[in-house]
Design a protein around this motif. Structure first.
Motif, PDB file in Angstrom:
ATOM      1  N   SER A 186     -36.418  50.321 -43.834  1.00 58.29           N
ATOM      2  CA  SER A 186     -36.099  51.784 -43.542  1.00 58.29           C
ATOM      3  C   SER A 186     -34.622  51.957 -44.103  1.00 58.29           C
ATOM      4  CB  SER A 186     -36.424  52.434 -42.098  1.00 58.29           C
ATOM      5  OG  SER A 186     -36.194  53.706 -41.958  1.00 58.29           O
ATOM      6  N   VAL A 187     -33.880  51.045 -43.499  1.00 55.38           N
ATOM      7  CA  VAL A 187     -32.224  51.272 -43.816  1.00 55.38           C
ATOM      8  C   VAL A 187     -32.143  51.125 -45.196  1.00 55.38           C
ATOM      9  CG1 VAL A 187     -30.042  50.473 -43.457  1.00 55.38           C
ATOM     10  CG2 VAL A 187     -31.338  50.765 -41.530  1.00 55.38           C
ATOM     11  N   HIS A 188     -32.867  50.099 -45.831  1.00 52.26           N
ATOM     12  CA  HIS A 188     -32.761  49.903 -47.454  1.00 52.26           C
ATOM     13  C   HIS A 188     -33.166  50.905 -48.110  1.00 52.26           C
ATOM     14  CE1 HIS A 188     -32.555  47.755 -51.236  1.00 52.26           C
ATOM     15  NE2 HIS A 188     -34.009  48.148 -51.274  1.00 52.26           N
ATOM     16  N   ALA A 189     -34.027  51.811 -47.727  1.00 49.81           N
ATOM     17  CA  ALA A 189     -34.746  52.696 -48.591  1.00 49.81           C
ATOM     18  C   ALA A 189     -33.930  53.953 -48.218  1.00 49.81           C
ATOM     19  CB  ALA A 189     -36.266  53.092 -47.911  1.00 49.81           C
ATOM     20  N   ARG A 190     -33.243  54.105 -47.237  1.00 53.64           N
ATOM     21  CA  ARG A 190     -32.517  55.474 -46.923  1.00 53.64           C
ATOM     22  C   ARG A 190     -31.196  55.260 -47.770  1.00 53.64           C
ATOM     23  NH1 ARG A 190     -28.157  56.629 -43.844  1.00 53.64           N
ATOM     24  NH2 ARG A 190     -28.607  54.513 -42.207  1.00 53.64           N
ATOM     25  N   ARG A 191     -30.679  54.103 -47.891  1.00 51.71           N
ATOM     26  CA  ARG A 191     -29.192  53.877 -48.698  1.00 51.71           C
ATOM     27  C   ARG A 191     -29.854  53.732 -50.083  1.00 51.71           C
ATOM     28  NH1 ARG A 191     -26.642  48.898 -45.138  1.00 51.71           N
ATOM     29  NH2 ARG A 191     -26.001  50.089 -43.179  1.00 51.71           N
ATOM     30  N   SER A 192     -30.926  53.344 -50.553  1.00 52.12           N
ATOM     31  CA  SER A 192     -31.074  53.313 -51.790  1.00 52.12           C
ATOM     32  C   SER A 192     -31.251  54.922 -52.169  1.00 52.12           C
ATOM     33  CB  SER A 192     -32.453  52.692 -52.327  1.00 52.12           C
ATOM     34  OG  SER A 192     -32.400  51.335 -52.113  1.00 52.12           O
ATOM     35  N   ALA A 193     -32.027  55.742 -51.395  1.00 49.67           N
ATOM     36  CA  ALA A 193     -32.057  57.194 -51.826  1.00 49.67           C
ATOM     37  C   ALA A 193     -30.712  57.756 -52.016  1.00 49.67           C
ATOM     38  CB  ALA A 193     -32.715  57.662 -50.701  1.00 49.67           C
ATOM     39  N   GLN A 194     -29.750  57.261 -51.047  1.00 49.95           N
ATOM     40  CA  GLN A 194     -28.316  57.967 -51.056  1.00 49.95           C
ATOM     41  C   GLN A 194     -27.470  57.743 -52.392  1.00 49.95           C
ATOM     42  OE1 GLN A 194     -26.630  56.284 -47.368  1.00 49.95           O
ATOM     43  NE2 GLN A 194     -27.271  58.149 -46.061  1.00 49.95           N
ATOM     44  N   VAL A 195     -27.796  56.178 -52.819  1.00 44.14           N
ATOM     45  CA  VAL A 195     -27.257  56.166 -54.088  1.00 44.14           C
ATOM     46  C   VAL A 195     -27.827  56.855 -55.095  1.00 44.14           C
ATOM     47  CG1 VAL A 195     -26.926  53.973 -55.612  1.00 44.14           C
ATOM     48  CG2 VAL A 195     -26.534  53.569 -53.414  1.00 44.14           C
ATOM     49  N   ALA A 196     -29.175  56.956 -55.117  1.00 40.58           N
ATOM     50  CA  ALA A 196     -29.636  57.537 -56.241  1.00 40.58           C
ATOM     51  C   ALA A 196     -29.150  59.228 -56.364  1.00 40.58           C
ATOM     52  CB  ALA A 196     -31.339  57.704 -56.344  1.00 40.58           C
ATOM     53  N   VAL A 197     -29.021  59.522 -55.133  1.00 40.12           N
ATOM     54  CA  VAL A 197     -28.693  60.986 -54.911  1.00 40.12           C
ATOM     55  C   VAL A 197     -27.082  60.978 -55.561  1.00 40.12           C
ATOM     56  CG1 VAL A 197     -27.905  62.957 -53.540  1.00 40.12           C
ATOM     57  CG2 VAL A 197     -30.151  61.752 -53.214  1.00 40.12           C
ATOM     58  N   GLY A 198     -26.275  60.059 -55.194  1.00 41.22           N
ATOM     59  CA  GLY A 198     -25.017  60.153 -55.780  1.00 41.22           C
ATOM     60  C   GLY A 198     -25.021  60.038 -57.127  1.00 41.22           C
ATOM     61  N   LEU A 199     -25.577  59.330 -57.941  1.00 40.50           N
ATOM     62  CA  LEU A 199     -25.775  59.099 -59.177  1.00 40.50           C
ATOM     63  C   LEU A 199     -26.141  60.354 -59.919  1.00 40.50           C
ATOM     64  CD1 LEU A 199     -27.239  55.404 -59.572  1.00 40.50           C
ATOM     65  CD2 LEU A 199     -24.845  56.151 -60.017  1.00 40.50           C
ATOM     66  N   ALA A 200     -27.140  61.070 -59.270  1.00 36.56           N
ATOM     67  CA  ALA A 200     -27.677  62.328 -59.943  1.00 36.56           C
ATOM     68  C   ALA A 200     -26.655  63.224 -59.931  1.00 36.56           C
ATOM     69  CB  ALA A 200     -28.793  62.527 -59.129  1.00 36.56           C
ATOM     70  N   ARG A 201     -25.786  63.440 -58.920  1.00 35.61           N
ATOM     71  CA  ARG A 201     -24.661  64.441 -58.624  1.00 35.61           C
ATOM     72  C   ARG A 201     -23.551  63.964 -59.804  1.00 35.61           C
ATOM     73  NH1 ARG A 201     -24.122  64.700 -52.147  1.00 35.61           N
ATOM     74  NH2 ARG A 201     -25.965  66.183 -51.707  1.00 35.61           N
ATOM     75  N   SER A 202     -23.373  62.806 -59.824  1.00 36.96           N
ATOM     76  CA  SER A 202     -22.449  62.242 -60.843  1.00 36.96           C
ATOM     77  C   SER A 202     -22.883  62.786 -62.279  1.00 36.96           C
ATOM     78  CB  SER A 202     -22.045  60.789 -60.837  1.00 36.96           C
ATOM     79  OG  SER A 202     -21.455  60.508 -59.630  1.00 36.96           O
ATOM     80  N   GLU A 203     -23.898  62.647 -62.662  1.00 36.34           N
ATOM     81  CA  GLU A 203     -24.419  62.861 -64.068  1.00 36.34           C
ATOM     82  C   GLU A 203     -24.475  64.528 -64.193  1.00 36.34           C
ATOM     83  OE1 GLU A 203     -27.920  61.989 -66.966  1.00 36.34           O
ATOM     84  OE2 GLU A 203     -28.553  61.513 -64.766  1.00 36.34           O
ATOM     85  N   ASN A 204     -24.906  65.020 -63.007  1.00 27.86           N
ATOM     86  CA  ASN A 204     -25.041  66.606 -63.141  1.00 27.86           C
ATOM     87  C   ASN A 204     -23.342  67.129 -63.239  1.00 27.86           C
ATOM     88  OD1 ASN A 204     -24.809  69.295 -61.019  1.00 27.86           O
ATOM     89  ND2 ASN A 204     -26.497  69.346 -62.539  1.00 27.86           N
TER      90      ASN A 204
END
Length: 859
Positions: free
Chosen positions: A776-794
């Motif tokens: 669960s922790v791994h899934a949450r952190r992976s989602a956070q990383v993905a959101v951060g990368l999306a924001r950077s690209e935006n």
């Protein structure tokens, strides 16, 4: 020492012709020029005879001397030397220290009275240096002490050209070009009268024996050396031949190639210049003259003249061969090269080598014989013909005439000794095998290979099969009859195959396997036949013997179809025909279907279903006593399960109908799984079999290559079955705990916690809970990383957009689109980062910047 008859001694001038009634007259010197024979006597006469040679039918020669005239020279001294100068028609006569010129026919002195005075001995230069064809060069030993003089002699005059001093008094001389070979008082020397350079040869004592100096060829001399040796010396002062050992008291010597002839008080001896051996001895007493004249050797006593007539070299060689003196014959034959024209010599020498080879062969000297046969380019059929019946009946070969040997066959050659016959045949096998692929075999390959096959078959030689499976020229009729005679039926089959008669070959081999005929060449002949059929390109032949092969062994026989190269199966061996043929052979049918399904991976439902049904039938026939988790799984059952799991082409319902009530729960579970009836399949595994490991494997198998929710659903179904109340609730609970702890990531933890009994402790589920939390922790952190990368690209896109908005773009009707090169008709456009402008519809059709090949450029 073995004697060789090289010469015969024939009388030429009898005493009566020479002396008449003057018995006190003795012969002093001899000269021969063509048919003209000149004799000088002690009473100062020169006699002229004509020699006539006749060859008798027996091959021997006789000479008749006809006296032409004789003339007195006007002196009271003996005639010492005679030399003919045929180019000048003059005869040079040494008498009373003077050399007189007389006419060769009339014996009259030249009118000019030309002569050379003060000479004790002289020699003609047979390799003259003057170059004048109308004179001869004469070298004399002068009466002046230690002096040699060189003269040019013309028809009617003489001219001195050189006078040379010598270290000692010269006793004998021979000349070649500018070189004088001199016998001095104590030694022999070579003296170049042009340069004055002298070369000492070897010492000798002139007081004890008569010196001999004789020119025997260009720049080469023969000398009487110390210790009874005849020494050869060149003008360079070296010897290129080994010396010959003759008598200590040699009087004269002559050369008639390849022999050196020496005369002493009692004998004429003949030595070979090739091997230095003494070849012949002729008794001859009172001889005192021995000379050779252009190949004719004359020997004389004081009363008569004789001629040594050489036997033809070929006759001498044949005599040596007849005496088994092979080495001497070969040396003599090789030395005859200079006496015989090249082409004739080559023919003669090859024949001598071949004859010598047969002599060595008869003495079982096989290595020597082989080398002689090779060197002599022997027609190998001469050797084959020694063995009766080896040559094919169609061979046109006849033995050489005259024959190369005296043997009718090997039996006569070995005098019936069978051990020697076997040795000869072994050599013949080896020799034929060596020459069959060389130029020696040109024009007779069929004879050689057929003979070799017969020898191999007769000797039961292992190379017989090697001969037949490689390129060969064995003639079928002869070879087949011979192989059948010696019961070499397997080899006969190979012969048929090589001659494109495969049907006859296979039938013969089948008869061996069936026991109709006996041949133990191959213990695995049945497997060989199957392999032969497998690679045969004749479909009719394969179909004809397929039943026979399958009757012998279904497992091996089916290889005719399963191991056949794929390109040979396309038309004549399509699977439907093969399956129809194999219906009578269930084991073979299974093997063939396995070949189609497993090896060739044919994606046809009928083959997969048929194979599964055959597996199932065999499993049902075995009727295992146990069907639970501990039941032993047979090989066929394992194959069935593997097929049911790996293949998705078989007809599931047919198999499921046949399997119901048969006590095969594992197979039923797999089939239900194929129908997506997972709950039923898991129920069988869990409740009927009690095989929790198999249930877990089922979940993994069915969810392979599927998305995570599908796999999660299977594991939740399995967990639900394990948590149901029932008589085995405790065992199922333990299995459920193990399942959760081993596959924590495969479950939705929230759903699992709602299903679990409240009595279970946290410690019991610790591995599951830890795994679930970690996931669960791994899934949450992976989602956070993905959101951060999306924001950077935006953010990057926003920055690029602001930069583009900050600069103006000028558009006019003269501006052209960079893609279609047409002007803009509307104010809408697309701008690339490099400033390029394009129509919106052009940009929609191509998403690549025209100035940059990289795709996906932002606009």
């Amino acid at each position: 020492m073995m004697s060789t008859k090289a010469f015969t001694l024939v009388p030429a001038v009898e005493r009566e012709l020479l002396q008449g009634d003057k018995e006190w007259v003795s012969l002093e010197c001899v000269e021969c020029c063509g048919r003209n024979l000149y004799l000088g006597t002690s009473d100062c006469f020169v006699h002229h005879f004509l020699l006539e040679e006749k060859v008798l039918p027996a091959g021997t020669a006789t000479f008749t001397a006809t006296k032409q005239l004789h003339r007195h020279l006007g002196f009271k001294k003996p005639v010492n030397e005679l030399r003919a100068a045929s180019a000048l028609s003059r005869l040079l006569v040494l008498c009373d220290s003077s050399i007189t010129l007389v006419h060769m026919l009339s014996l009259e002195p030249v009118p000019s009275g030309a002569r050379i005075k003060g000479a004790t001995a002289f020699a003609l230069n047979e390799n003259p240096v003057s170059g004048d064809p109308f004179c001869v060069e004469v070298c004399i030993i002068s009466v002046k002490r230690r002096t040699i003089q060189v003269f040019l002699v013309y028809e009617d005059r003489v001219q001195i050209v050189r006078e040379v001093s010598t270290p000692e008094q010269p006793l004998a001389v021979a000349v070649d070009g500018h070189f004088l070979c001199l016998a001095l008082t104590t030694q022999y020397i070579i003296l170049n009268y042009s340069t004055g350079a002298a070369q000492d040869l070897f010492p000798y004592c002139g007081e004890e024996r008569r010196p001999i100096v004789k020119r025997i060829g260009r720049q080469e001399f023969l000398l009487a050396g110390p210790g009874g040796l005849g020494m050869f010396a060149t003008v360079a002062g070296i010897s290129q031949r080994a010396p010959v050992h003759w008598s200590e008291n040699v009087i004269g010597a002559a050369v008639c190639f390849p022999y050196v002839i020496a005369l002493d008080d009692e004998f004429i001896t003949v030595h070979s210049m090739l091997d230095q051996q003494q070849k012949q001895t002729l008794p001859f007493k009172e001889g005192h003259i021995l000379q050779d004249f252009e190949g004719r050797v004359i020997v004389a006593t004081s009363k008569g003249v004789y001629i040594l007539v050489p036997l033809p070299l070929e006759k001498q060689i044949q005599d040596l061969l007849a005496s088994r003196r092979v080495e001497e014959a070969l040396v003599l034959a090789k030395g005859a090269r200079r006496n015989i024209p090249k082409e004739k010599f080559q023919v003669m020498y090859r024949r001598v080598l071949q004859q010598a080879g047969f002599i060595q062969f008869a003495q079982l000297q096989f290595l020597e014989a082989k080398e002689l046969f090779r060197s002599g380019q022997l027609d190998v059929r001469e050797l084959i013909s020694l063995c009766p019946f080896l040559l094919p009946a169609s061979s046109s070969f006849t033995r050489s005439h005259p024959p190369l040997h005296e043997f009718a066959d090997l039996s006569q050659l070995t005098q019936g000794d069978q051990e020697k016959v076997a040795k000869c045949k072994r050599f013949l096998m080896s020799y034929l095998n060596e020459v069959r692929s060389t130029e020696v075999a040109n024009g007779c390959r069929e004879d050689i290979d057929t003979a070799l096959l017969k020898l191999y078959a007769e000797a039961n030689h292992e190379s017989l099969l090697d001969l037949l499976v490689t390129e060969n020229f064995c003639l079928l009729p002869d070879s087949a009859a011979w192989l059948e005679k010696h019961k070499k039926y397997f080899a006969l089959g190979l012969l048929y195959h090589y001659n494109h008669q495969d049907a006859a070959a296979v039938q013969l081999w089948v008869n061996i396997v069936n026991g109709d005929i006996h041949d133990a060449t191959r213990s695995d002949l049945y497997e060989y036949i199957v392999d032969f059929l497998t690679y045969s390109l004749d479909p009719e032949l394969v179909w004809k013997y397929a039943d026979w092969a399958l009757q012998k062994s279904q497992e091996v026989g089916v290889q005719v179809f399963t191991k056949r190269p794929l390109d040979a199966q396309q038309s004549s061996f399509n699977p439907a025909d093969v399956i129809a043929c194999l219906k009578k052979y269930p084991q073979a049918l299974v093997k063939y279907l396995e070949h189609l399904v497993v090896d060739r991976r044919l994606q046809k439902e009928e083959y997969h279903t048929h194979l599964a049904v055959l597996y199932l039938d065999e499993v049902l026939q075995q009727k295992p006593g146990a069907t639970g988790q501990g039941a032993e799984v047979t090989e066929t059952q394992a194959k069935l399960r593997r097929l049911l799991q790996k293949s998705d082409l078989y007809r599931v319902h047919i198999l499921l109908d046949r399997i119901r009530g048969a006590g095969l729960p594992m197979e039923r579970a797999i089939l239900h799984g194929r129908l997506e009836q997972h709950e039923e399949a898991l129920r069988i595994l869990v409740h009927e079999l009690g095989d929790f490991a198999a249930a877990e494997d089922y979940c993994l198998w069915r969810s392979e290559d599927r998305d995570p929710p599908y796999r999660r659903r299977l594991f939740h179904l399995l967990l639900g079955l394990c948590l149901r109340p029932g008589p085995s609730a405790h065992e199922l609970a333990v299995a459920a705990v193990d399942l959760l702890n081993r596959h924590a990531t495969e479950f939705d933890a929230a759903q699992v916690l709602q299903l679990l009994p409240g009595t279970w402790s946290v410690q019991l589920l610790r591995p599951f809970l830890m795994g679930a939390v970690r996931d669960s922790v791994h899934a949450r952190r992976s989602a956070q990383v993905a959101v951060g990368l999306a924001r950077s690209e935006n953010l990057i896109y926003k920055y690029d957009k602001m930069k583009l908005k900050g600069s103006s773009v000028r558009l006019s009707d003269k501006k052209l689109c960079q893609m279609c090169q047409n002007p803009f008709c509307e104010p809408t456009f697309v701008r690339y980062p490099n400033g390029g402008l394009v129509h919106t519809h052009c940009a929609a059709g191509r998403h690549t910047n025209p100035s940059s090949p990289s795709p996906g450029t932002r606009t």
